[in-house]
Scaffold this motif. Structure first.
Motif, PDB file in Angstrom:
ATOM      1  N   GLU A  83      47.078  43.121  46.308  1.00 15.30           N
ATOM      2  CA  GLU A  83      46.020  42.807  47.284  1.00 15.30           C
ATOM      3  C   GLU A  83      45.836  41.308  47.226  1.00 15.30           C
ATOM      4  OE1 GLU A  83      42.520  44.978  46.086  1.00 15.30           O
ATOM      5  OE2 GLU A  83      43.440  46.913  46.483  1.00 15.30           O
ATOM      6  N   CYS A  94      36.321  38.906  44.357  1.00 16.26           N
ATOM      7  CA  CYS A  94      36.731  40.244  43.902  1.00 16.26           C
ATOM      8  C   CYS A  94      38.030  40.114  43.091  1.00 16.26           C
ATOM      9  CB  CYS A  94      36.901  41.203  45.078  1.00 16.26           C
ATOM     10  SG  CYS A  94      36.650  42.940  44.638  1.00 16.26           S
ATOM     11  N   HIS A  96      41.154  39.289  43.968  1.00 15.77           N
ATOM     12  CA  HIS A  96      42.405  39.841  44.507  1.00 15.77           C
ATOM     13  C   HIS A  96      43.581  38.884  44.319  1.00 15.77           C
ATOM     14  CE1 HIS A  96      40.156  43.001  47.172  1.00 15.77           C
ATOM     15  NE2 HIS A  96      39.804  43.038  45.896  1.00 15.77           N
ATOM     16  N   GLU A 129      41.824  44.793  51.905  1.00 10.80           N
ATOM     17  CA  GLU A 129      41.234  45.887  51.125  1.00 10.80           C
ATOM     18  C   GLU A 129      39.733  45.972  51.315  1.00 10.80           C
ATOM     19  OE1 GLU A 129      39.277  48.186  48.255  1.00 10.80           O
ATOM     20  OE2 GLU A 129      39.056  46.018  48.287  1.00 10.80           O
ATOM     21  N   GLU A 130      39.074  44.814  51.436  1.00 12.59           N
ATOM     22  CA  GLU A 130      37.612  44.783  51.327  1.00 12.59           C
ATOM     23  C   GLU A 130      36.871  45.689  52.298  1.00 12.59           C
ATOM     24  OE1 GLU A 130      35.680  43.908  49.099  1.00 12.59           O
ATOM     25  OE2 GLU A 130      36.862  42.602  47.811  1.00 12.59           O
ATOM     26  N   HIS A 154      42.840  46.039  38.790  1.00 15.88           N
ATOM     27  CA  HIS A 154      41.745  45.262  39.384  1.00 15.88           C
ATOM     28  C   HIS A 154      40.980  44.499  38.303  1.00 15.88           C
ATOM     29  CE1 HIS A 154      38.491  44.070  41.942  1.00 15.88           C
ATOM     30  NE2 HIS A 154      39.007  44.706  42.974  1.00 15.88           N
TER      31      HIS A 154
HETATM   32 ZN   LIG Z   1      38.491  44.305  44.959  1.00 12.24          ZN
END
Ligand SMILES: [Zn+2]
Ligand SMILES: [Zn+2]
Length: 388
Positions: A83, A94, A96, A129-130, A154
């Protein structure tokens, strides 16, 4: 073939490209791109894979920033998912950048295992992805049809072999009323904002009587033009989340009733649209998770079991996990008090701890590929998937 020796060799492979991987993570961090617009990140990751001898296909399922990079020809086909989308204003809050680079790094290191044992590595680039759910499109168009097993790691504040995720649907609503002078002729107006406020109040009441792990949250995206005009239009976006699809369907229905009721009470006409990308819950493959956990522990990390009290989000990896045996473990990049989707988390992705986590995630995934290529392992993973 000595499995421990092979694992050590793939680890050394990651170590030999350590600086390149860190630079790639920094570059993606410094150039955040929103979902489906990750042109630079996709270009950097694919050119790295191409240079390392992967066959690269750019653009999948009508998504220009999706990609698939393959090495090997035999089965099993092991997908490592990347991602690389960022968040509005917050950048890589996040982490990624770590997800993208660890998948690519692990794929490159695992070539050595494929050369020895057969099998195929597929590094799959999964954009947006978000909130856009790129993997949902990839699943729908059959990108995972030939894949036997899928992994993604992740960043987080804990090392965990599995992570649960909530099913999630998104609702867009609009109310249409009638504009009027708010002082002169309010009795001639129909207040679309009042309708929205009523719906919020109904949802707040509903929220007290839903299961503890379900979530309903939203924002008003249009609340009128000026205080002296009765708002003729209002709009909002809501997300509904639940642990399973059945309860999600039930909640979707109840949430919609709140809007319908507000429409009747206010006289404003309701229009709504459910987004067609619904995030599925995560189905963790415990056989695969156990292998990953052992590998992560062998790198000196303390691995904790997933605890629902630490909170649950949603991920489009859930949709992949419904069609292919999958795991979505986490790797710690910061202390527990740092929050995901915060500026501090974005900074942590490129801290010393962030780089260490990137390299450990890469190693643990590459070592897990070695495990999967041992005879009988893929059968056990498949068996659990079919029984579950
Ligand atoms: Zn994420
Ligand atoms: Zn996120």
């Amino acid at each position: 073939m000595d499995i421990e020796k092979l694992k050590l060799e793939v680890r050394q492979g990651v170590e030999s490209s350590e600086q390149k991987l860190i630079q790639l993570s920094l570059k993606i961090h410094d150039n955040p791109e929103l979902g489906f617009k990750e042109e630079k990140a996709a270009a950097w990751l694919t050119s790295y894979l191409e240079d390392e001898g992967f066959h690269v296909e750019r653009g999948l399922a009508g998504l220009p920033t999706a990609f698939q990079a393959t090495y090997g020809q035999e089965s099993p086909r092991i997908a490592l998912l990347a991602e690389y989308d960022a968040l509005p204003k917050l950048g890589h809050a996040c982490g990624h950048n770590i997800i993208g680079v660890s998948a690519v790094g692990a794929g490159v290191a695992a070539k050595h295992a494929v050369d020895q044992l057969g099998g195929t590595i597929v590094v799959m680039g999964t954009p947006g992805e978000e909130v856009l759910g790129g993997k949902i499109d990839l699943v729908k168009t059959g990108a995972f049809k030939e894949v036997d097993v899928a992994m993604i790691v992740h960043p987080d504040t804990r090392n965990m072999p599995t992570e649960e995720a909530l099913a999630c649907s998104t609702l867009e609503v609009e109310f249409f009323g009638r504009a009027a002078h708010a002082a002169g002729q309010p009795h001639k107006g129909i207040n679309a904002l009042d309708a929205m406020v009523l719906a919020f109040t109904s949802i707040n009441s509903l929220r007290q009587h839903i299961r503890g792990d379900a979530r309903i949250h939203g924002i008003i995206t249009d609340g009128g033009e000026a205080p002296n005009i009765v708002p003729a239009h209002s709009a909002a976006t809501f997300m509904v989340r639940a642990l399973d699809d059945d309860y999600l369907a039930e909640l979707n229905h109840r949430v919609l009733d709140c809007f319908t009721g507000a429409s009747m009470a206010s006289g404003a006409r309701l229009e709504y649209r459910w987004k067609d990308r619904t995030y599925a819950p995560m189905k963790n493959n415990m056989t695969l998770a156990g292998l990953f956990k052992q590998n992560l522990e062998s790198l000196g990390r303390n691995v904790e079991d997933f605890d629902r009290r630490s909170g649950m989000g949603s991920t489009d990896m859930g949709n992949v996990s419904q069609v292919v045996p999958s795991i979505h473990p986490t790797i710690a990049i910061a202390p527990h008090e740092v929050l995901l989707h915060s500026p501090e988390f974005a900074t942590a992705t490129v801290s010393e701890a962030g780089h260490d986590a990137l390299l450990d995630a890469t190693k643990a995934m590459a070592m897990t590929v070695v495990d999967i290529l041992q005879s009988g392992v893929i059968d056990r993973i498949r068996q659990e998937f079919c029984d579950g």
